[in-house]
Scaffold this motif. Structure first.
Motif, PDB file in Angstrom:
ATOM      1  N   GLY A  26      21.375  42.337  37.806  1.00  0.00           N
ATOM      2  CA  GLY A  26      20.346  42.401  36.785  1.00  0.00           C
ATOM      3  C   GLY A  26      18.970  42.045  37.300  1.00  0.00           C
ATOM      4  O   GLY A  26      18.757  41.848  38.499  1.00  0.00           O
ATOM      5  N   LEU A  27      18.028  41.984  36.361  1.00  0.00           N
ATOM      6  CA  LEU A  27      16.657  41.545  36.622  1.00  0.00           C
ATOM      7  C   LEU A  27      16.321  40.476  35.599  1.00  0.00           C
ATOM      8  O   LEU A  27      16.239  40.753  34.405  1.00  0.00           O
ATOM      9  CB  LEU A  27      15.679  42.716  36.485  1.00  0.00           C
ATOM     10  N   LYS A  28      16.171  39.239  36.095  1.00  0.00           N
ATOM     11  CA  LYS A  28      15.904  38.096  35.215  1.00  0.00           C
ATOM     12  C   LYS A  28      16.958  38.037  34.099  1.00  0.00           C
ATOM     13  O   LYS A  28      18.148  38.002  34.369  1.00  0.00           O
ATOM     14  CB  LYS A  28      14.471  38.149  34.693  1.00  0.00           C
ATOM     15  N   GLU A  29      16.540  38.081  32.821  1.00  0.00           N
ATOM     16  CA  GLU A  29      17.525  37.912  31.744  1.00  0.00           C
ATOM     17  C   GLU A  29      18.280  39.201  31.422  1.00  0.00           C
ATOM     18  O   GLU A  29      19.226  39.199  30.633  1.00  0.00           O
ATOM     19  CB  GLU A  29      16.839  37.401  30.466  1.00  0.00           C
ATOM     20  N   PHE A  30      17.895  40.304  32.036  1.00  0.00           N
ATOM     21  CA  PHE A  30      18.572  41.584  31.801  1.00  0.00           C
ATOM     22  C   PHE A  30      19.717  41.709  32.801  1.00  0.00           C
ATOM     23  O   PHE A  30      19.485  41.837  34.005  1.00  0.00           O
ATOM     24  CB  PHE A  30      17.589  42.742  31.956  1.00  0.00           C
ATOM     25  N   GLU A  31      20.960  41.675  32.300  1.00  0.00           N
ATOM     26  CA  GLU A  31      22.133  41.737  33.166  1.00  0.00           C
ATOM     27  C   GLU A  31      23.104  42.796  32.659  1.00  0.00           C
ATOM     28  O   GLU A  31      23.160  43.091  31.461  1.00  0.00           O
ATOM     29  CB  GLU A  31      22.836  40.376  33.205  1.00  0.00           C
ATOM     30  N   ILE A  32      23.893  43.354  33.573  1.00  0.00           N
ATOM     31  CA  ILE A  32      24.816  44.428  33.215  1.00  0.00           C
ATOM     32  C   ILE A  32      25.883  43.953  32.233  1.00  0.00           C
ATOM     33  O   ILE A  32      26.431  44.750  31.464  1.00  0.00           O
ATOM     34  CB  ILE A  32      25.452  45.040  34.482  1.00  0.00           C
ATOM     35  N   PHE A  33      26.172  42.652  32.217  1.00  0.00           N
ATOM     36  CA  PHE A  33      27.172  42.123  31.286  1.00  0.00           C
ATOM     37  C   PHE A  33      26.644  41.960  29.863  1.00  0.00           C
ATOM     38  O   PHE A  33      27.445  41.751  28.945  1.00  0.00           O
ATOM     39  CB  PHE A  33      27.706  40.771  31.785  1.00  0.00           C
ATOM     40  N   ASN A  34      25.340  42.052  29.672  1.00  0.00           N
ATOM     41  CA  ASN A  34      24.766  41.775  28.351  1.00  0.00           C
ATOM     42  C   ASN A  34      25.408  42.601  27.240  1.00  0.00           C
ATOM     43  O   ASN A  34      25.709  42.086  26.164  1.00  0.00           O
ATOM     44  CB  ASN A  34      23.256  42.022  28.360  1.00  0.00           C
ATOM     45  N   ASN A  35      25.600  43.887  27.484  1.00  0.00           N
ATOM     46  CA  ASN A  35      26.146  44.778  26.455  1.00  0.00           C
ATOM     47  C   ASN A  35      27.531  45.307  26.798  1.00  0.00           C
ATOM     48  O   ASN A  35      28.001  46.271  26.209  1.00  0.00           O
ATOM     49  CB  ASN A  35      25.190  45.951  26.225  1.00  0.00           C
ATOM     50  N   LEU A  36      28.188  44.643  27.749  1.00  0.00           N
ATOM     51  CA  LEU A  36      29.541  45.050  28.125  1.00  0.00           C
ATOM     52  C   LEU A  36      30.538  44.720  27.028  1.00  0.00           C
ATOM     53  O   LEU A  36      30.486  43.650  26.425  1.00  0.00           O
ATOM     54  CB  LEU A  36      29.949  44.333  29.426  1.00  0.00           C
ATOM     55  N   ASP A  37      31.439  45.649  26.789  1.00  0.00           N
ATOM     56  CA  ASP A  37      32.527  45.414  25.837  1.00  0.00           C
ATOM     57  C   ASP A  37      33.830  45.117  26.590  1.00  0.00           C
ATOM     58  O   ASP A  37      34.509  44.140  26.331  1.00  0.00           O
ATOM     59  CB  ASP A  37      32.719  46.623  24.928  1.00  0.00           C
ATOM     60  N   SER A  38      34.163  45.973  27.587  1.00  0.00           N
ATOM     61  CA  SER A  38      35.414  45.787  28.309  1.00  0.00           C
ATOM     62  C   SER A  38      35.400  46.584  29.603  1.00  0.00           C
ATOM     63  O   SER A  38      34.558  47.462  29.812  1.00  0.00           O
ATOM     64  CB  SER A  38      36.602  46.226  27.453  1.00  0.00           C
ATOM     65  N   ILE A  39      36.345  46.258  30.482  1.00  0.00           N
ATOM     66  CA  ILE A  39      36.545  47.013  31.716  1.00  0.00           C
ATOM     67  C   ILE A  39      37.997  47.486  31.785  1.00  0.00           C
ATOM     68  O   ILE A  39      38.869  46.926  31.113  1.00  0.00           O
ATOM     69  CB  ILE A  39      36.208  46.176  32.967  1.00  0.00           C
ATOM     70  N   ILE A  40      38.224  48.511  32.603  1.00  0.00           N
ATOM     71  CA  ILE A  40      39.575  49.009  32.834  1.00  0.00           C
ATOM     72  C   ILE A  40      39.957  48.745  34.289  1.00  0.00           C
ATOM     73  O   ILE A  40      39.237  49.151  35.212  1.00  0.00           O
ATOM     74  CB  ILE A  40      39.683  50.516  32.554  1.00  0.00           C
ATOM     75  N   THR A  41      41.064  48.040  34.496  1.00  0.00           N
ATOM     76  CA  THR A  41      41.639  47.857  35.831  1.00  0.00           C
ATOM     77  C   THR A  41      43.083  48.355  35.776  1.00  0.00           C
ATOM     78  O   THR A  41      43.544  48.838  34.732  1.00  0.00           O
ATOM     79  CB  THR A  41      41.616  46.374  36.262  1.00  0.00           C
ATOM     80  N   LYS A  42      43.818  48.189  36.866  1.00  0.00           N
ATOM     81  CA  LYS A  42      45.227  48.604  36.868  1.00  0.00           C
ATOM     82  C   LYS A  42      46.050  47.795  35.872  1.00  0.00           C
ATOM     83  O   LYS A  42      47.152  48.201  35.487  1.00  0.00           O
ATOM     84  CB  LYS A  42      45.820  48.481  38.264  1.00  0.00           C
ATOM     85  N   GLU A  43      45.510  46.647  35.432  1.00  0.00           N
ATOM     86  CA  GLU A  43      46.203  45.811  34.441  1.00  0.00           C
ATOM     87  C   GLU A  43      45.927  46.269  33.013  1.00  0.00           C
ATOM     88  O   GLU A  43      46.465  45.713  32.064  1.00  0.00           O
ATOM     89  CB  GLU A  43      45.773  44.345  34.604  1.00  0.00           C
ATOM     90  N   GLY A  44      45.039  47.263  32.857  1.00  0.00           N
ATOM     91  CA  GLY A  44      44.700  47.748  31.531  1.00  0.00           C
ATOM     92  C   GLY A  44      43.298  47.340  31.124  1.00  0.00           C
ATOM     93  O   GLY A  44      42.448  47.041  31.974  1.00  0.00           O
ATOM     94  N   GLU A  45      43.047  47.324  29.824  1.00  0.00           N
ATOM     95  CA  GLU A  45      41.708  46.978  29.319  1.00  0.00           C
ATOM     96  C   GLU A  45      41.537  45.464  29.266  1.00  0.00           C
ATOM     97  O   GLU A  45      42.392  44.750  28.747  1.00  0.00           O
ATOM     98  CB  GLU A  45      41.487  47.585  27.935  1.00  0.00           C
ATOM     99  N   ILE A  46      40.420  44.983  29.798  1.00  0.00           N
ATOM    100  CA  ILE A  46      40.102  43.556  29.795  1.00  0.00           C
ATOM    101  C   ILE A  46      38.775  43.362  29.082  1.00  0.00           C
ATOM    102  O   ILE A  46      37.753  43.934  29.472  1.00  0.00           O
ATOM    103  CB  ILE A  46      40.016  43.004  31.234  1.00  0.00           C
ATOM    104  N   LYS A  47      38.771  42.569  28.031  1.00  0.00           N
ATOM    105  CA  LYS A  47      37.566  42.327  27.249  1.00  0.00           C
ATOM    106  C   LYS A  47      36.594  41.411  28.006  1.00  0.00           C
ATOM    107  O   LYS A  47      37.005  40.573  28.805  1.00  0.00           O
ATOM    108  CB  LYS A  47      37.929  41.692  25.906  1.00  0.00           C
TER     109      LYS A  47
END
Length: 262
Positions: free
Chosen positions: A111-132
């Motif tokens: 990110g840049l200062k307070e703007f980070e990629i996690f700010n609006n993240l809902d979930s990710i997909i890995t081999k284990e499935g969806e992770i919030k």
């Protein structure tokens, strides 16, 4: 299993490395014991690297699905910004100044200062499935993500802001033009790594073709034929000087991909 030969002196943003075999990940059956790379924008490839792998182009996509923004982890930052501009989507303008792919940005919560990629993240997909997002430990330039991320889902907010693009461009206007891996060290709480490097007299310090930039002290730049050994020597020198002078242990933002350092 598809293998691709990649010359990291050409491919990596810092322009250091050799030609290596890289496993291209096509599905959840990826090899264990291999180090995952993205676009190699924040890495320093060593002389003794571990086996390497990266996501194939299969995971380079971005779409709107069921009211969410869904992005493949191999999608480059420029493609994300272009899509958001075209579809009037807010909160991704800062990505315009972050090189690399989504997977790398997620791993380090870029990110840049307070703007980070996690700010609006809902979930990710890995081999284990969806992770919030709530299940992932994360903070400033940090996450505890261990598995390969294939895809991420984000909240969809309207209102792409051209003024923010200008703001983020201005924020990065003091960056050197030479090849680098971006910021070498994380900013300590309440301070700046660049200020500390300058304070101990190492702004502009150079070994061979590697230098802590005279433009921005926290950028380790390659003037053309930089060597891994010179880069490591400079990094260690800065860490020692800052610790001796300020009792601060700088945390590396650059990732050293070498069996002797991982």
């Amino acid at each position: 299993m598809m293998i691709k030969k990649i010359n990291f002196k050409q491919f990596s943003s810092i322009k250091i490395g050799q030609e290596l075999d890289v496993v291209m990940i096509e599905d959840f059956n990826y090899p264990q014991g291999h180090y995952l790379l993205g676009a190699s924008n924040n890495v320093l490839i060593g002389t003794n690297p571990p086996p390497l792998m990266m996501l194939s182009k299969k995971y380079d996509y971005i779409k709107i699905e069921n009211g969410s923004l869904v992005i493949g982890a191999a999608t480059p930052s420029g493609k994300i910004v272009s899509f958001c501009k075209k579809h009037n989507i807010a909160d991704f303008e800062f990505v315009s100044r972050l090189p690399g792919t989504l997977g790398g940005m997620l791993k380090m919560n870029a990110g840049l200062k307070e703007f980070e990629i996690f700010n609006n993240l809902d979930s990710i997909i890995t081999k284990e499935g969806e992770i919030k997002k709530s299940e992932i430990d994360h903070g400033y330039r940090y996450t505890d993500i261990k598995d390969v991320v294939f895809e991420a889902k984000f909240q969809l907010n309207k209102g792409f802001d051209e003024e923010k693009i200008k703001l983020f461009t201005d924020m990065r206007s003091n960056q050197p033009k030479e090849s680098s891996a971006g910021s070498c060290f994380k900013n300590p709480k309440g301070d700046y790594a660049g200020r500390l490097i300058e304070a101990v007299g190492l702004k502009g310090k150079r070994f061979g073709d590697m230098e802590f930039s005279s433009v921005h002290a926290n950028f380790l730049v390659n003037h053309g034929e930089g060597r891994f050994e010179d880069a490591i020597e400079l990094i260690r020198l800065v860490e020692e000087k800052v610790k001796d002078t300020f009792s601060i242990e700088l945390q590396r933002e650059i990732i050293i991909v070498d069996k002797n350092y991982l």
